[in-house]
Design a protein around this motif. Structure first.
Motif, short mmCIF file in Angstrom:
data_model
loop_
_atom_site.label_atom_id
_atom_site.label_comp_id
_atom_site.label_asym_id
_atom_site.label_seq_id
_atom_site.Cartn_x
_atom_site.Cartn_y
_atom_site.Cartn_z
N ALA A 69 71.41 37.30 78.93
CA ALA A 69 72.66 38.05 79.01
C ALA A 69 72.78 39.14 77.95
N ASP A 89 69.32 42.23 79.17
CA ASP A 89 70.29 42.64 80.17
C ASP A 89 69.93 43.93 80.89
N LEU A 102 71.96 38.73 85.97
CA LEU A 102 72.78 38.92 84.77
C LEU A 102 74.03 38.05 84.81
#
Length: 77
Positions: free
Chosen positions: A33, A37, A45
């Motif tokens: 995350a 990302d 995500l």
């Protein structure tokens, strides 16, 4: 009717496994995350952000199970 409780050693092993799994989920979620990302698709995500919530939840449940196992061991002694 009496409920059958698993042996404290078995409960302790399950708790340790759940805590380890929760930690791994948290680390996987944080790395996905926040560090990778830019390289992930939107669905992945979102899943990584969900792991940031689910990992600590599993960790907390495992910790409570560990406390219960330790309490059962203390009461059995």
């Amino acid at each position: 009717m009496f409920l059958h409780h698993p042996a404290p050693q078995h409960l302790l092993k399950m708790a340790n496994a759940l805590m380890l799994g929760g930690l791994l989920l948290l680390l996987l979620g944080v790395s996905g995350a926040y560090f990778f990302d830019r390289h992930l698709a939107l669905g992945t995500l979102v899943a990584a952000h969900a792991l940031v919530i689910l990992g600590p939840t599993a960790l907390k449940i495992g910790y409570v199970m560990r406390l219960l196992a330790q309490r059962q061991q203390a009461l059995a002694a």
